[in-house]
Design a protein around this motif. Sequence first.
Motif, PDB file in Angstrom:
ATOM      1  N   THR A 126       1.011  -1.313  -0.158  1.00 29.69           N
ATOM      2  CA  THR A 126       0.092  -0.218  -0.030  1.00 29.69           C
ATOM      3  C   THR A 126       1.007   1.142  -0.109  1.00 29.69           C
ATOM      4  O   THR A 126       0.720   2.370  -0.835  1.00 29.69           O
ATOM      5  N   VAL A 127       1.871   1.299   0.874  1.00 26.28           N
ATOM      6  CA  VAL A 127       2.776   2.460   0.857  1.00 26.28           C
ATOM      7  C   VAL A 127       3.484   2.800  -0.410  1.00 26.28           C
ATOM      8  O   VAL A 127       3.825   3.593  -1.065  1.00 26.28           O
ATOM      9  N   ALA A 128       4.001   1.481  -0.847  1.00 32.76           N
ATOM     10  CA  ALA A 128       4.688   1.435  -2.203  1.00 32.76           C
ATOM     11  C   ALA A 128       3.895   1.954  -3.414  1.00 32.76           C
ATOM     12  O   ALA A 128       4.428   2.783  -4.180  1.00 32.76           O
ATOM     13  N   ALA A 129       2.695   1.692  -3.261  1.00 34.19           N
ATOM     14  CA  ALA A 129       1.672   2.064  -4.333  1.00 34.19           C
ATOM     15  C   ALA A 129       1.785   3.648  -4.460  1.00 34.19           C
ATOM     16  O   ALA A 129       1.653   4.369  -5.242  1.00 34.19           O
ATOM     17  N   LEU A 130       1.481   4.133  -2.984  1.00 32.43           N
ATOM     18  CA  LEU A 130       1.434   5.568  -2.771  1.00 32.43           C
ATOM     19  C   LEU A 130       2.628   6.236  -3.206  1.00 32.43           C
ATOM     20  O   LEU A 130       2.531   7.271  -3.768  1.00 32.43           O
ATOM     21  N   GLU A 131       3.626   5.596  -2.945  1.00 35.15           N
ATOM     22  CA  GLU A 131       5.083   6.238  -3.463  1.00 35.15           C
ATOM     23  C   GLU A 131       5.315   6.452  -4.786  1.00 35.15           C
ATOM     24  O   GLU A 131       5.691   7.294  -5.576  1.00 35.15           O
ATOM     25  N   GLN A 132       4.448   5.061  -5.735  1.00 28.88           N
ATOM     26  CA  GLN A 132       4.766   5.402  -6.936  1.00 28.88           C
ATOM     27  C   GLN A 132       3.825   6.210  -7.575  1.00 28.88           C
ATOM     28  O   GLN A 132       4.018   7.029  -8.656  1.00 28.88           O
ATOM     29  N   GLU A 133       2.636   6.556  -7.088  1.00 27.13           N
ATOM     30  CA  GLU A 133       1.685   7.451  -7.512  1.00 27.13           C
ATOM     31  C   GLU A 133       2.259   8.946  -7.257  1.00 27.13           C
ATOM     32  O   GLU A 133       2.015   9.873  -8.290  1.00 27.13           O
ATOM     33  N   LEU A 134       2.821   8.858  -6.215  1.00 28.08           N
ATOM     34  CA  LEU A 134       3.446  10.380  -6.266  1.00 28.08           C
ATOM     35  C   LEU A 134       4.752  10.769  -6.628  1.00 28.08           C
ATOM     36  O   LEU A 134       5.075  11.893  -6.973  1.00 28.08           O
ATOM     37  N   GLY A 135       5.413   9.773  -7.036  1.00 23.74           N
ATOM     38  CA  GLY A 135       6.569   9.870  -7.705  1.00 23.74           C
ATOM     39  C   GLY A 135       7.843  10.056  -6.822  1.00 23.74           C
ATOM     40  O   GLY A 135       8.909  10.501  -7.339  1.00 23.74           O
ATOM     41  N   VAL A 136       7.741  10.100  -5.634  1.00 24.69           N
ATOM     42  CA  VAL A 136       8.644  10.069  -4.595  1.00 24.69           C
ATOM     43  C   VAL A 136       8.974   8.883  -3.421  1.00 24.69           C
ATOM     44  O   VAL A 136       7.931   8.239  -3.320  1.00 24.69           O
ATOM     45  N   ARG A 137       9.934   8.637  -2.870  1.00 26.65           N
ATOM     46  CA  ARG A 137      10.396   7.643  -1.910  1.00 26.65           C
ATOM     47  C   ARG A 137       9.867   8.602  -0.615  1.00 26.65           C
ATOM     48  O   ARG A 137      10.472   9.556  -0.254  1.00 26.65           O
ATOM     49  N   LEU A 138       8.729   7.863   0.022  1.00 24.64           N
ATOM     50  CA  LEU A 138       8.531   8.465   1.358  1.00 24.64           C
ATOM     51  C   LEU A 138       9.034   7.888   2.761  1.00 24.64           C
ATOM     52  O   LEU A 138       9.035   8.587   3.602  1.00 24.64           O
ATOM     53  N   LEU A 139       9.437   6.765   2.543  1.00 25.33           N
ATOM     54  CA  LEU A 139      10.006   5.914   3.817  1.00 25.33           C
ATOM     55  C   LEU A 139      11.475   5.348   3.443  1.00 25.33           C
ATOM     56  O   LEU A 139      11.589   4.862   2.380  1.00 25.33           O
ATOM     57  N   GLU A 183      13.186  13.017   4.000  1.00 24.00           N
ATOM     58  CA  GLU A 183      12.643  14.586   3.961  1.00 24.00           C
ATOM     59  C   GLU A 183      11.337  14.701   3.343  1.00 24.00           C
ATOM     60  O   GLU A 183      10.646  15.726   3.284  1.00 24.00           O
ATOM     61  N   GLN A 184      11.355  14.171   1.863  1.00 21.25           N
ATOM     62  CA  GLN A 184       9.740  14.382   1.330  1.00 21.25           C
ATOM     63  C   GLN A 184       8.697  13.721   1.939  1.00 21.25           C
ATOM     64  O   GLN A 184       7.738  14.328   2.191  1.00 21.25           O
ATOM     65  N   GLY A 185       9.058  12.899   2.808  1.00 20.82           N
ATOM     66  CA  GLY A 185       8.158  12.153   3.604  1.00 20.82           C
ATOM     67  C   GLY A 185       7.830  12.641   4.771  1.00 20.82           C
ATOM     68  O   GLY A 185       6.594  12.645   5.118  1.00 20.82           O
ATOM     69  N   ARG A 186       8.662  13.492   5.458  1.00 19.09           N
ATOM     70  CA  ARG A 186       8.341  14.152   6.476  1.00 19.09           C
ATOM     71  C   ARG A 186       7.494  15.274   6.161  1.00 19.09           C
ATOM     72  O   ARG A 186       6.514  15.814   6.805  1.00 19.09           O
TER      73      ARG A 186
END
Length: 301
Positions: free
Chosen positions: A36-49, A60-63
Motif C-alpha cells: 500500500t505504501v509502495a503504491a502511494l510512493e509510485q503514485e506520487l513519484g517520490v520515496r516516502l519511507l 525528507e519528502q516523507g516528513r
Amino acid sequence: MDTLRGMQTFVRAVELGSLSAVAREQGSTQPTISKTVAALEQELGVRLLQRSTTHLAPTEQGRRFYERARRVIEEYGEAVADARGLSETPAGLLRISAPVSVGVLRMNRLVQEFLALYPQIEIELILNDRFVDLVEEGMDVALRLGANLPPNVVARRVAVSPRGLVASVGYLAQHPRIDAPDDVLAHNYLRFAWASESFELHGPGGEVRRLQANGRYRINNSLGIRESFLIGAGLGLAPAWLVQDLIDSGELAWVLPQWKASAHEAYLLYPARRYLPLRTRVLVEFLRERLPQLPGFVAVE
C-alpha cells in the motif's frame, strides 16, 4: 489505488515507526501494508519511507508529506464524524511535548485525568528539555515555560509560576540567618548548569538587587535541584511549580519571601493551522483550565 487509504496507512506508519505495527492495528499483514505504501510512493513519484530490517523513518519528502497528509486525514475524519452526528466524541492519537521535570511532576497526572475523561483518545507524552519543532516532530500540543517562543505557532499563556529562593527547613536551621539579600552570599548556592552566576531579586517598593551566586554545585535538571534542596545541600532559585508541594508539606521553605525573581510563564503551543481536530481542541481547553490549579501555578487574566 485508494489514495486516501494509502495516506492513512503511510501516516500511521510514520507515527508507529513500523509497518508491522500498522498491520497489527489494521488487522492486515506486513506485506499488504508495504504494498500500500509502495503504491502511494509510485503514485506520487517520490520515496516516502527509508526501510531496513530494523528501522523505518520518513525521508525528507516523507516528513513534508506526512504533515500535510495528516491534516487532510484529520479534516476528512472530522467531516465524516460531523455528517454522522458524532462530532461530539473526541477520538484518536494526541502527541504532547513538555519539559522533563514539569512533565514528571505535573503533566503526567493531568494526562491521566484527561484520558479518564476521553476513553477514545490515545496520548503519547514526550518529555524533552530541548527545543521541539511541533510540525517537524509531529506534535499536537506543547507545554512551554518561558517567553522565548518559536514562530509559526499559536501560543496561549495560561498560567504563571512565581520564582524565589528556597531551601530545606533543616538547612535553614543549621546555617546563618538570612534577613536580607546580601546574607545569601554566605550560603552555598545551588544553580542550574546553564544559568548565569548572577541573578536579580525584586523586593518591596520596587527595589532590585543583583547578587553573585557562590556555590560549588551545578546541575542541568530541575528534579536534581529539587532533590538537592530536600537533602539540605544549599539554597537556590526555584519556580513554585517545582517546589510548592514540598513547601506545603513543611519540608522546604521560601527564603526572603518578599523578594522574588522573574516568574515562569506557562504557554500552550500548537501548530498555526486553519483547522484543529476536536481532540486537540478539547485537550487545549482542558489544560487551560487545569494547569492554573496545579501546585505552584497561578491563573492569568
